[in-house]
Design a protein around this motif. Structure first.
Motif, PDB file in Angstrom:
ATOM      1  N   SER A  40      -7.691   4.816  -1.569  1.00 30.97           N
ATOM      2  CA  SER A  40      -7.391   3.412  -1.262  1.00 30.97           C
ATOM      3  C   SER A  40      -7.758   2.462  -2.390  1.00 30.97           C
ATOM      4  O   SER A  40      -7.368   1.288  -2.354  1.00 30.97           O
ATOM      5  CB  SER A  40      -8.111   2.993   0.023  1.00 30.97           C
ATOM      6  OG  SER A  40      -9.504   3.234  -0.065  1.00 30.97           O
ATOM      7  N   GLU A  42      -6.543   2.865  -5.280  1.00 33.92           N
ATOM      8  CA  GLU A  42      -5.395   2.886  -6.187  1.00 33.92           C
ATOM      9  C   GLU A  42      -4.042   2.759  -5.492  1.00 33.92           C
ATOM     10  O   GLU A  42      -3.027   2.537  -6.166  1.00 33.92           O
ATOM     11  CB  GLU A  42      -5.424   4.182  -7.009  1.00 33.92           C
ATOM     12  CG  GLU A  42      -6.679   4.315  -7.856  1.00 33.92           C
ATOM     13  CD  GLU A  42      -6.716   5.622  -8.613  1.00 33.92           C
ATOM     14  OE1 GLU A  42      -5.871   5.800  -9.507  1.00 33.92           O
ATOM     15  OE2 GLU A  42      -7.581   6.472  -8.311  1.00 33.92           O
ATOM     16  N   ARG A  43      -4.003   2.917  -4.195  1.00 37.09           N
ATOM     17  CA  ARG A  43      -2.774   2.762  -3.421  1.00 37.09           C
ATOM     18  C   ARG A  43      -3.115   1.983  -2.152  1.00 37.09           C
ATOM     19  O   ARG A  43      -4.254   1.995  -1.699  1.00 37.09           O
ATOM     20  CB  ARG A  43      -2.169   4.117  -3.031  1.00 37.09           C
ATOM     21  CG  ARG A  43      -1.748   5.006  -4.198  1.00 37.09           C
ATOM     22  CD  ARG A  43      -0.542   4.477  -4.933  1.00 37.09           C
ATOM     23  NE  ARG A  43      -0.082   5.422  -5.948  1.00 37.09           N
ATOM     24  CZ  ARG A  43      -0.568   5.507  -7.174  1.00 37.09           C
ATOM     25  NH1 ARG A  43      -1.562   4.704  -7.555  1.00 37.09           N
ATOM     26  NH2 ARG A  43      -0.081   6.384  -8.035  1.00 37.09           N
ATOM     27  N   THR A  47      -1.785   5.079   3.793  1.00 33.89           N
ATOM     28  CA  THR A  47      -0.382   5.413   3.602  1.00 33.89           C
ATOM     29  C   THR A  47      -0.301   6.873   3.162  1.00 33.89           C
ATOM     30  O   THR A  47      -1.273   7.441   2.644  1.00 33.89           O
ATOM     31  CB  THR A  47       0.274   4.531   2.524  1.00 33.89           C
ATOM     32  OG1 THR A  47      -0.438   4.703   1.276  1.00 33.89           O
ATOM     33  CG2 THR A  47       0.237   3.059   2.927  1.00 33.89           C
ATOM     34  N   ALA A  49       1.207   7.931   0.684  1.00 33.16           N
ATOM     35  CA  ALA A  49       1.020   7.923  -0.769  1.00 33.16           C
ATOM     36  C   ALA A  49      -0.464   7.939  -1.120  1.00 33.16           C
ATOM     37  O   ALA A  49      -0.883   8.636  -2.058  1.00 33.16           O
ATOM     38  CB  ALA A  49       1.687   6.700  -1.379  1.00 33.16           C
ATOM     39  N   ALA A  50      -1.277   7.183  -0.380  1.00 30.42           N
ATOM     40  CA  ALA A  50      -2.720   7.146  -0.644  1.00 30.42           C
ATOM     41  C   ALA A  50      -3.362   8.495  -0.321  1.00 30.42           C
ATOM     42  O   ALA A  50      -4.241   8.970  -1.054  1.00 30.42           O
ATOM     43  CB  ALA A  50      -3.380   6.039   0.171  1.00 30.42           C
ATOM     44  N   LEU A  53      -2.248  11.134  -3.072  1.00 35.12           N
ATOM     45  CA  LEU A  53      -2.983  10.957  -4.320  1.00 35.12           C
ATOM     46  C   LEU A  53      -4.414  11.447  -4.172  1.00 35.12           C
ATOM     47  O   LEU A  53      -4.958  12.098  -5.085  1.00 35.12           O
ATOM     48  CB  LEU A  53      -2.967   9.484  -4.735  1.00 35.12           C
ATOM     49  CG  LEU A  53      -3.707   9.144  -6.024  1.00 35.12           C
ATOM     50  CD1 LEU A  53      -3.144   9.928  -7.211  1.00 35.12           C
ATOM     51  CD2 LEU A  53      -3.651   7.644  -6.295  1.00 35.12           C
ATOM     52  N   GLN A 124      -1.981  -3.951  -0.219  1.00 34.89           N
ATOM     53  CA  GLN A 124      -3.375  -3.765  -0.626  1.00 34.89           C
ATOM     54  C   GLN A 124      -4.202  -4.939  -0.084  1.00 34.89           C
ATOM     55  O   GLN A 124      -3.968  -6.085  -0.446  1.00 34.89           O
ATOM     56  CB  GLN A 124      -3.465  -3.707  -2.152  1.00 34.89           C
ATOM     57  CG  GLN A 124      -4.866  -3.700  -2.732  1.00 34.89           C
ATOM     58  CD  GLN A 124      -5.711  -2.526  -2.274  1.00 34.89           C
ATOM     59  OE1 GLN A 124      -6.583  -2.676  -1.435  1.00 34.89           O
ATOM     60  NE2 GLN A 124      -5.432  -1.350  -2.833  1.00 34.89           N
ATOM     61  N   TYR A 133       1.889  -1.678  -5.694  1.00 36.97           N
ATOM     62  CA  TYR A 133       2.562  -0.822  -4.715  1.00 36.97           C
ATOM     63  C   TYR A 133       2.792  -1.527  -3.381  1.00 36.97           C
ATOM     64  O   TYR A 133       3.239  -0.895  -2.425  1.00 36.97           O
ATOM     65  CB  TYR A 133       1.746   0.453  -4.507  1.00 36.97           C
ATOM     66  CG  TYR A 133       1.668   1.304  -5.753  1.00 36.97           C
ATOM     67  CD1 TYR A 133       2.657   2.237  -6.047  1.00 36.97           C
ATOM     68  CD2 TYR A 133       0.604   1.169  -6.656  1.00 36.97           C
ATOM     69  CE1 TYR A 133       2.600   3.014  -7.195  1.00 36.97           C
ATOM     70  CE2 TYR A 133       0.543   1.940  -7.806  1.00 36.97           C
ATOM     71  CZ  TYR A 133       1.534   2.854  -8.072  1.00 36.97           C
ATOM     72  OH  TYR A 133       1.489   3.617  -9.201  1.00 36.97           O
ATOM     73  N   ASP A 134       2.489  -2.806  -3.311  1.00 37.59           N
ATOM     74  CA  ASP A 134       2.699  -3.546  -2.067  1.00 37.59           C
ATOM     75  C   ASP A 134       4.174  -3.508  -1.661  1.00 37.59           C
ATOM     76  O   ASP A 134       5.078  -3.612  -2.502  1.00 37.59           O
ATOM     77  CB  ASP A 134       2.261  -5.004  -2.221  1.00 37.59           C
ATOM     78  CG  ASP A 134       0.752  -5.173  -2.170  1.00 37.59           C
ATOM     79  OD1 ASP A 134       0.042  -4.143  -2.188  1.00 37.59           O
ATOM     80  OD2 ASP A 134       0.280  -6.316  -2.114  1.00 37.59           O
ATOM     81  N   GLN A 136       5.944  -1.032  -0.479  1.00 40.81           N
ATOM     82  CA  GLN A 136       6.704   0.189  -0.740  1.00 40.81           C
ATOM     83  C   GLN A 136       6.580   1.249   0.348  1.00 40.81           C
ATOM     84  O   GLN A 136       7.482   2.078   0.499  1.00 40.81           O
ATOM     85  CB  GLN A 136       6.264   0.802  -2.075  1.00 40.81           C
ATOM     86  CG  GLN A 136       6.549  -0.053  -3.285  1.00 40.81           C
ATOM     87  CD  GLN A 136       6.266   0.684  -4.584  1.00 40.81           C
ATOM     88  OE1 GLN A 136       6.323   1.915  -4.636  1.00 40.81           O
ATOM     89  NE2 GLN A 136       5.953  -0.061  -5.630  1.00 40.81           N
ATOM     90  N   PHE A 137       5.479   1.236   1.091  1.00 41.43           N
ATOM     91  CA  PHE A 137       5.185   2.380   1.945  1.00 41.43           C
ATOM     92  C   PHE A 137       5.129   2.002   3.425  1.00 41.43           C
ATOM     93  O   PHE A 137       4.595   0.965   3.802  1.00 41.43           O
ATOM     94  CB  PHE A 137       3.857   3.017   1.532  1.00 41.43           C
ATOM     95  CG  PHE A 137       3.777   3.358   0.072  1.00 41.43           C
ATOM     96  CD1 PHE A 137       4.735   4.170  -0.523  1.00 41.43           C
ATOM     97  CD2 PHE A 137       2.753   2.857  -0.722  1.00 41.43           C
ATOM     98  CE1 PHE A 137       4.666   4.480  -1.872  1.00 41.43           C
ATOM     99  CE2 PHE A 137       2.673   3.162  -2.067  1.00 41.43           C
ATOM    100  CZ  PHE A 137       3.628   3.972  -2.651  1.00 41.43           C
TER     101      PHE A 137
END
Length: 326
Positions: A40, A42-43, A47, A49-50, A53, A124, A133-134, A136-137
């Motif tokens: 969290s 970095e993403r 999500t 994606a988080a 990663l 974020q 990245y706001d 996107q997910f």
């Protein structure tokens, strides 16, 4: 859970180096790195994606916080309200859903169906972190996170654990949306309800854990914070007495300053918990929020590992893995 089962679980989740150091953990096994809300730092938190990663960075466990939708689906958010972690305020079709609850004007997950939640996108919430990245997910369901965990375990050739937390379970139950039976159902459906499953289930509410203890065999963790956070006149001690916890849970997740105080001193919390057979997983270590004595994020985690914590919650799993593996 016995210490032996903790050892089995820890051993299943790790790939030990040939010459591993001795650890002061409850079982002597290598401590685990828990990705707090995913990677969290970095993403956007919670999500897919988080979580992905975090797994790439070496996390042993990913942590989904769970709330419920109006149609009874467990979704992954830290809070029931949605304004801080999603773009809900940019959706005019939901303008009339903003209502006051618990003294806060906001949009609340329990007032949305899963289909409606899926139209939102994560942002974020923490100041000072990149917003790249706001938007996107999607907001994932708990079952989507478990599917990711299964795929990633197979791809990585190692078992990735999951560390769910039910958020505000009593308040949700009072609204007719009891998360405990649904959590137990999903874990059983995925074969993750056993005593040796790569799972820890956590809550701040002892009553919730007592109920879950009767539903599943998976390890349970009592989250605790300093009593002084509720009232400065109260002592700086655990919100739930350590001696009460072994009756229904297998470990304790303390605010990190209950373990090492703000001056950098070992408080003896870990030793007391271990004497009761409890694993200790303190929260939350952040590279961008250093301790008062000025250590780097990696050095702060290393200090906690040296006194014997069994795992750490971190927003930056790569830092946690580096601190342990060095």
């Amino acid at each position: 859970m016995t210490g032996l089962l903790f050892a089995i679980l820890a051993g299943a989740l790790m790939t030990s180096p040939d010459s591993a150091p001795g650890w002061n953990t409850l079982t002597g096994e290598r401590p685990v790195i828990i990705a707090h809300r995913g990677a969290s730092g970095e993403r956007p938190e919670h999500t897919l994606a988080a979580y992905s990663l975090a797994i790439e960075q070496g996390a042993d466990f990913i942590e989904p916080d769970l709330v419920m939708t109006r149609d009874g689906v467990l979704i992954v958010r830290h809070d029931r309200y949605l304004s801080t972690t999603t773009d809900v305020s940019a959706h005019p079709e939901f303008a009339d859903r903003r209502v006051e609850k618990e003294g806060r004007q906001d949009w609340w997950a329990e007032d949305f169906t899963l289909e409606e939640i899926k139209t939102l996108r994560a942002v974020q919430p923490r100041e000072g972190r990149a917003k790249d990245y706001d938007g996107q997910f999607e907001i994932p369901s708990f079952e989507e996170v478990l599917a990711l965990r299964a795929r990633a375990s197979e791809e990585a050739g190692r078992i990735i654990g999951v560390y769910p937390e039910t958020k505000h379970p009593a308040a949700l139950a009072a609204l007719g949306l009891d998360p405990a039976p649904e959590l137990a159902r999903i874990l059983k459906a995925h074969g993750l309800d056993g005593a040796d499953a790569p799972v820890f289930v956590q809550s701040f509410e002892p009553e919730s854990l007592v109920r879950l203890d009767a539903m599943i065999e998976a390890p349970l963790i009592q989250l605790v914070f300093p009593k002084s956070e509720m009232d400065p006149a109260l002592p700086f001690e655990s919100s739930v007495a350590l001696e009460q916890i072994p009756a229904y849970a297998d470990g304790v997740g303390p605010n990190k300053f209950l373990v090492i105080d703000r001056a950098g001193n070992d408080t003896g919390f870990v030793a007391r918990a271990h004497a009761l057979g409890l694993a200790v997983h303190p929260w939350t270590f952040r590279d961008d929020d250093p301790p008062p004595d000025g250590l780097t994020g990696e050095a702060e985690i290393r200090r906690a590992l040296e006194i014997g914590v069994d795992g750490v919650f971190t927003d930056f799993p790569a830092t946690g893995a580096a601190a342990r593996d060095r």
